[in-house]
Design a protein around this motif. Structure first.
Motif, PDB file in Angstrom:
ATOM      1  N   LEU A   1       0.829  -1.209   0.000  1.00 39.30           N
ATOM      2  CA  LEU A   1       0.000   0.000   0.000  1.00 39.30           C
ATOM      3  C   LEU A   1       0.864   1.259   0.000  1.00 39.30           C
ATOM      4  O   LEU A   1       0.581   2.221  -0.724  1.00 39.30           O
ATOM      5  N   THR A   2       1.910   1.245   0.794  1.00 43.92           N
ATOM      6  CA  THR A   2       2.823   2.395   0.842  1.00 43.92           C
ATOM      7  C   THR A   2       3.484   2.607  -0.515  1.00 43.92           C
ATOM      8  O   THR A   2       3.594   3.741  -0.991  1.00 43.92           O
ATOM      9  N   ASN A   3       3.888   1.527  -1.166  1.00 42.00           N
ATOM     10  CA  ASN A   3       4.508   1.630  -2.499  1.00 42.00           C
ATOM     11  C   ASN A   3       3.552   2.276  -3.490  1.00 42.00           C
ATOM     12  O   ASN A   3       3.958   3.104  -4.310  1.00 42.00           O
ATOM     13  N   GLU A   4       2.299   1.884  -3.416  1.00 42.85           N
ATOM     14  CA  GLU A   4       1.305   2.414  -4.344  1.00 42.85           C
ATOM     15  C   GLU A   4       1.098   3.911  -4.116  1.00 42.85           C
ATOM     16  O   GLU A   4       1.009   4.686  -5.065  1.00 42.85           O
ATOM     17  N   ASP A   5       1.092   4.333  -2.853  1.00 50.17           N
ATOM     18  CA  ASP A   5       0.987   5.762  -2.533  1.00 50.17           C
ATOM     19  C   ASP A   5       2.235   6.520  -2.974  1.00 50.17           C
ATOM     20  O   ASP A   5       2.146   7.632  -3.490  1.00 50.17           O
ATOM     21  N   THR A   6       3.386   5.909  -2.758  1.00 54.74           N
ATOM     22  CA  THR A   6       4.650   6.552  -3.122  1.00 54.74           C
ATOM     23  C   THR A   6       4.725   6.784  -4.624  1.00 54.74           C
ATOM     24  O   THR A   6       5.219   7.821  -5.081  1.00 54.74           O
ATOM     25  N   CYS A   7       4.222   5.841  -5.392  1.00 55.12           N
ATOM     26  CA  CYS A   7       4.187   6.002  -6.849  1.00 55.12           C
ATOM     27  C   CYS A   7       3.434   7.274  -7.201  1.00 55.12           C
ATOM     28  O   CYS A   7       3.913   8.091  -7.991  1.00 55.12           O
TER      29      CYS A   7
ATOM     30  N   LYS B   1      -2.680   7.408 -12.076  1.00 52.63           N
ATOM     31  CA  LYS B   1      -3.436   7.588 -10.833  1.00 52.63           C
ATOM     32  C   LYS B   1      -4.661   6.686 -10.799  1.00 52.63           C
ATOM     33  O   LYS B   1      -4.950   6.056  -9.778  1.00 52.63           O
ATOM     34  N   LYS B   2      -5.375   6.609 -11.903  1.00 47.14           N
ATOM     35  CA  LYS B   2      -6.572   5.757 -11.974  1.00 47.14           C
ATOM     36  C   LYS B   2      -6.212   4.290 -11.705  1.00 47.14           C
ATOM     37  O   LYS B   2      -6.861   3.613 -10.905  1.00 47.14           O
ATOM     38  N   LYS B   3      -5.165   3.811 -12.358  1.00 48.32           N
ATOM     39  CA  LYS B   3      -4.755   2.404 -12.192  1.00 48.32           C
ATOM     40  C   LYS B   3      -4.245   2.136 -10.778  1.00 48.32           C
ATOM     41  O   LYS B   3      -4.602   1.133 -10.158  1.00 48.32           O
ATOM     42  N   MET B   4      -3.391   3.034 -10.283  1.00 52.65           N
ATOM     43  CA  MET B   4      -2.798   2.819  -8.961  1.00 52.65           C
ATOM     44  C   MET B   4      -3.842   2.943  -7.856  1.00 52.65           C
ATOM     45  O   MET B   4      -3.769   2.220  -6.859  1.00 52.65           O
TER      46      MET B   4
ATOM     47  N   PHE C   1       4.210  11.982  -8.878  1.00 53.57           N
ATOM     48  CA  PHE C   1       3.555  12.798  -9.899  1.00 53.57           C
ATOM     49  C   PHE C   1       3.103  14.155  -9.354  1.00 53.57           C
ATOM     50  O   PHE C   1       2.424  14.904 -10.046  1.00 53.57           O
ATOM     51  N   GLU C   2       3.488  14.448  -8.123  1.00 53.53           N
ATOM     52  CA  GLU C   2       3.141  15.746  -7.540  1.00 53.53           C
ATOM     53  C   GLU C   2       3.697  16.860  -8.420  1.00 53.53           C
ATOM     54  O   GLU C   2       4.862  16.852  -8.799  1.00 53.53           O
ATOM     55  N   GLY C   3       2.853  17.779  -8.793  1.00 50.20           N
ATOM     56  CA  GLY C   3       3.278  18.888  -9.636  1.00 50.20           C
ATOM     57  C   GLY C   3       3.275  18.583 -11.128  1.00 50.20           C
ATOM     58  O   GLY C   3       3.667  19.413 -11.934  1.00 50.20           O
ATOM     59  N   VAL C   4       2.867  17.378 -11.489  1.00 49.77           N
ATOM     60  CA  VAL C   4       2.783  16.981 -12.899  1.00 49.77           C
ATOM     61  C   VAL C   4       1.301  16.891 -13.256  1.00 49.77           C
ATOM     62  O   VAL C   4       0.503  16.359 -12.491  1.00 49.77           O
ATOM     63  N   ASP C   5       0.933  17.415 -14.402  1.00 50.98           N
ATOM     64  CA  ASP C   5      -0.444  17.310 -14.870  1.00 50.98           C
ATOM     65  C   ASP C   5      -0.456  16.609 -16.222  1.00 50.98           C
ATOM     66  O   ASP C   5       0.562  16.532 -16.895  1.00 50.98           O
ATOM     67  N   GLY C   6      -1.611  16.120 -16.594  1.00 50.68           N
ATOM     68  CA  GLY C   6      -1.754  15.537 -17.918  1.00 50.68           C
ATOM     69  C   GLY C   6      -2.283  14.126 -17.896  1.00 50.68           C
ATOM     70  O   GLY C   6      -2.606  13.552 -16.861  1.00 50.68           O
TER      71      GLY C   6
END
Length: 186
Positions: A139-145, A161-164, A149-154
């Protein structure tokens, strides 16, 4: 008369050798009652009630929940490694980190499943602690992934994000089922 006797005897032998399966309603009742307090109860019920393996005990449900999580994590891993490419340097780094994180999650979920398949009375507590630790780490790995992407859009970020998020939800439910199994043993 002998033919009738032979037929009846054969039918009796066949019917006694066929193992009766509990009805689907009782399986659904166990899944429903087990999922009611999960983090994502409707997802829990949907994924575990459609699971094709045995789901007759808390141990079966915990294994099934981990199998669902592991399957989805593997699919996301394949998705990330084969179908997604970052356009910017930041996206590529975030994707690379996610590939590593999801790979670690797959390994941790695999270890958890192996542990749940070989539970023994004398080491049950230790094994449950291992399973809880590994699923929590996944669970932590999935959150870390997603943090990468913080600060990245698109589109890349929204796809990942949807998959994770989906994997994290079923993993959270797996942890809940493991905790239930541990509590049922006490």
């Amino acid at each position: 008369m002998e033919t009738l006797f032979f037929l009846l005897t054969t039918l009796l032998l066949i019917s006694s050798s066929v193992k009766s399966k509990p009805d689907a309603a009782s399986d659904h009742d166990l899944v429903r009652s087990s999922c009611v307090h999960a983090s994502y109860p409707s997802l829990c019920f949907r994924t575990l009630s459609s699971y094709s393996g045995p789901a007759d005990t808390p141990r079966d449900l915990a294994q099934a929940a981990v199998k669902v999580s592991l399957s989805r994590a593997r699919k996301v891993s394949t998705f990330l490694t084969t179908r997604v490419t970052g356009k910017s340097q930041r996206e590529r780094v975030a994707l690379s980190d996610c590939v590593e994180q999801i790979s670690d999650s797959v390994e941790e979920l695999s270890k958890t499943l192996r542990e749940l398949k070989h539970l023994r009375g004398e080491t049950f507590g230790f094994q449950m602690s291992n399973a809880q630790t590994w699923v929590s780490a996944a669970l932590t790995n999935e959150d870390t992934c997603l943090d990468g992407f913080e600060g990245v859009d698109g589109k890349v970020k929204s796809d990942v994000k949807k998959k994770m998020t989906n994997v994290a939800k079923v993993t959270s439910n797996a942890l809940y089922m493991i905790n239930r199994l541990n509590e049922s043993r006490r």
